[in-house]
Design a protein around this motif. Sequence first.
Motif, PDB file in Angstrom:
ATOM      1  N   CYS A  58      -9.213  26.934  -3.626  1.00 44.84           N
ATOM      2  CA  CYS A  58      -9.086  28.314  -3.137  1.00 44.84           C
ATOM      3  C   CYS A  58     -10.081  29.236  -3.832  1.00 44.84           C
ATOM      4  O   CYS A  58     -10.221  29.186  -5.053  1.00 44.84           O
TER       5      CYS A  58
ATOM      6  N   TRP B  21      -9.798  32.331  -4.229  1.00 40.79           N
ATOM      7  CA  TRP B  21      -9.101  33.393  -4.965  1.00 40.79           C
ATOM      8  C   TRP B  21      -8.240  32.773  -6.068  1.00 40.79           C
ATOM      9  O   TRP B  21      -8.436  33.052  -7.250  1.00 40.79           O
ATOM     10  N   ASN B  22      -7.288  31.991  -5.682  1.00 41.75           N
ATOM     11  CA  ASN B  22      -6.498  31.157  -6.601  1.00 41.75           C
ATOM     12  C   ASN B  22      -5.697  31.931  -7.650  1.00 41.75           C
ATOM     13  O   ASN B  22      -5.433  31.396  -8.724  1.00 41.75           O
ATOM     14  N   ARG B  23      -5.336  33.175  -7.379  1.00 38.62           N
ATOM     15  CA  ARG B  23      -4.596  33.926  -8.387  1.00 38.62           C
ATOM     16  C   ARG B  23      -3.179  34.307  -7.973  1.00 38.62           C
ATOM     17  O   ARG B  23      -2.429  34.856  -8.786  1.00 38.62           O
ATOM     18  N   CYS B  24      -2.809  34.068  -6.731  1.00 35.66           N
ATOM     19  CA  CYS B  24      -1.477  34.492  -6.263  1.00 35.66           C
ATOM     20  C   CYS B  24      -0.380  33.865  -7.132  1.00 35.66           C
ATOM     21  O   CYS B  24      -0.369  32.656  -7.340  1.00 35.66           O
TER      22      CYS B  24
ATOM     23  N   PHE C  70       2.707  33.324  -6.639  1.00 36.60           N
ATOM     24  CA  PHE C  70       3.740  32.506  -5.996  1.00 36.60           C
ATOM     25  C   PHE C  70       3.180  31.178  -5.485  1.00 36.60           C
ATOM     26  O   PHE C  70       3.892  30.403  -4.844  1.00 36.60           O
ATOM     27  N   CYS C  71       1.888  30.924  -5.743  1.00 37.02           N
ATOM     28  CA  CYS C  71       1.237  29.769  -5.132  1.00 37.02           C
ATOM     29  C   CYS C  71       0.768  28.770  -6.192  1.00 37.02           C
ATOM     30  O   CYS C  71      -0.112  29.081  -6.992  1.00 37.02           O
TER      31      CYS C  71
ATOM     32  N   TYR D 121      -3.406  25.195  -5.820  1.00 36.21           N
ATOM     33  CA  TYR D 121      -4.747  24.868  -6.342  1.00 36.21           C
ATOM     34  C   TYR D 121      -4.935  25.304  -7.803  1.00 36.21           C
ATOM     35  O   TYR D 121      -6.054  25.298  -8.309  1.00 36.21           O
ATOM     36  N   LYS D 122      -3.830  25.664  -8.458  1.00 36.61           N
ATOM     37  CA  LYS D 122      -3.955  26.160  -9.834  1.00 36.61           C
ATOM     38  C   LYS D 122      -4.593  25.078 -10.730  1.00 36.61           C
ATOM     39  O   LYS D 122      -4.232  23.896 -10.652  1.00 36.61           O
TER      40      LYS D 122
ATOM     41  N   ALA E  29      -8.443  26.309   1.503  1.00 39.07           N
ATOM     42  CA  ALA E  29      -7.666  27.546   1.657  1.00 39.07           C
ATOM     43  C   ALA E  29      -8.359  28.694   2.380  1.00 39.07           C
ATOM     44  O   ALA E  29      -7.698  29.607   2.854  1.00 39.07           O
TER      45      ALA E  29
ATOM     46  N   ARG F 294      -8.495  33.785   4.473  1.00 42.28           N
ATOM     47  CA  ARG F 294      -7.922  34.966   3.797  1.00 42.28           C
ATOM     48  C   ARG F 294      -8.269  36.202   4.618  1.00 42.28           C
ATOM     49  O   ARG F 294      -9.370  36.310   5.182  1.00 42.28           O
TER      50      ARG F 294
ATOM     51  N   GLU G 105       1.826  37.211   3.810  1.00 37.50           N
ATOM     52  CA  GLU G 105       2.896  37.246   2.792  1.00 37.50           C
ATOM     53  C   GLU G 105       3.668  38.569   2.798  1.00 37.50           C
ATOM     54  O   GLU G 105       4.871  38.594   2.952  1.00 37.50           O
TER      55      GLU G 105
ATOM     56  N   LYS H  75      -2.141  39.131  -4.997  1.00 31.34           N
ATOM     57  CA  LYS H  75      -2.614  38.514  -3.749  1.00 31.34           C
ATOM     58  C   LYS H  75      -4.102  38.809  -3.504  1.00 31.34           C
ATOM     59  O   LYS H  75      -4.777  38.106  -2.747  1.00 31.34           O
TER      60      LYS H  75
HETATM   61  S1  SF4 Z   1      -1.716  31.802  -1.516  1.00 31.37           S
HETATM   62 FE1  SF4 Z   1      -3.649  31.317  -0.522  1.00 31.37          FE
HETATM   63  S2  SF4 Z   1      -5.096  32.834  -1.367  1.00 31.37           S
HETATM   64 FE2  SF4 Z   1      -3.330  32.807  -2.743  1.00 31.37          FE
HETATM   65  S3  SF4 Z   1      -3.863  31.314  -4.336  1.00 31.37           S
HETATM   66 FE3  SF4 Z   1      -2.692  30.194  -2.765  1.00 31.37          FE
HETATM   67  S4  SF4 Z   1      -4.234  29.356  -1.415  1.00 31.37           S
HETATM   68 FE4  SF4 Z   1      -5.229  30.963  -2.618  1.00 31.37          FE
END
Ligand code: SF4
Length: 384
Positions: free
Chosen positions: A33, A35-38, A40-41, A44-45, A119, A151, A179, A191
């Motif tokens: 991803c 962005w990879n900072r959300c 709740f996700c 891909y961390k 992503a 995104r 979201e 997000k």
């Molecule tokens: S929710 Fe989507 S944009 Fe946010 S970190 Fe996960 S894959 Fe990336």
Amino acid sequence: MAMTGMLTESFELGPIRPPSEAYSLLIRVTRNCSWNRCKFCPIYKGEKFQLRSVEAIKQDIRTARIIQDKIKELAWKSGYDGSLEEVAAMVCNNPPNDAYRNVALWLYAGGKNAFLQDANTLIMKTGELVEVIKYLKETFPSISRITSYARSKTAAKKSVEELIELREAGLSRLHIGLESGYDPVLQFMDKGVTAADHIAGGRNVVAAGISLSEYVILGMGGKKMWREHAIATARVLSEINPDFIRARTLTIHSRMPLHNDVASGNFVRETDEEIIEEEKLLIENLECHSSFISDHIINLLQEVEGKLPEDKEKMLAVISRFQALSPEERANFKMGRRLGIYGRLDDLNDARRHEEVKRAMDRLGQDGNGADDKVIFSLMERFI
Ligand code: SF4
């Protein structure tokens, strides 16, 4: 099958695809991803985002073609009366690797759909993505639908003309994680987009004639912001008017940064009943012509589905039916859903299943008057 020893080719696959793409050919065009900072996700961390070269992607497409041809040859040689489906199912049940499993499953389902991973595919240069899509269609003339994740922010940066170019090349649908439409929630969850970005990105996709699927997360506002989350999300979705609104329910486990906020008391989760009240408020406020879909086992009321606006009352009636249950029956239903015993409210009328849930609740130490939220939350984690 004598030939299985020769089935050694492989190509790269990413970790996820939407449930609606379960039978799609998966082609990984970027990694992870951007962005990879959300919060709740967890997906891909710890993984670094990477663009892939057009040549590397084309090589994977060529390999997928070789795999397809080998499975077809196998079907022809094994005397299954040309039954590609049967041979594809056999390869699928005992595949030499994940690439073979993917191609076999795709052939089994008719070989019509493809999904571009990971992503945020729109982050590729438009010209390069057009080249990939065209190559994919040339290599697999049977493919009639190509979809991908994107995104909102990236979709907002593309011009409508660029998106039209992608549609004309063959991009049929984009799946976007909206979201929430409430800025404080988006900010809290890191997000990386605002409600305005969501609207701009979503509208660009709609204006380009690409089918749009927007995902909302029920429970995302927590106890503090659930009401604002529901109302603002409905407003943003109404402004976008996507083809599909897909509901998901917030589930939290230790691999998510949000877990720390829960542990520190910074984020307080809603109960199932509160989330259903939030869903009701969301649906009541939707003013659009989208199909509302609950296609994930994580949603308590999976039967809350329909076309807006005509099915709005029907969907709200499902919610009212749940809310009108006695506390004991609500607890039984919640537990039955989270144990995977019930699919829909009508299943409460199945005496055998009802008794099975009751016994499970006794074993788990529930009193029948209210399934413990902690038990419910931990059961939910099994689904993600
Ligand atoms: S929710 Fe989507 S944009 Fe946010 S970190 Fe996960 S894959 Fe990336």
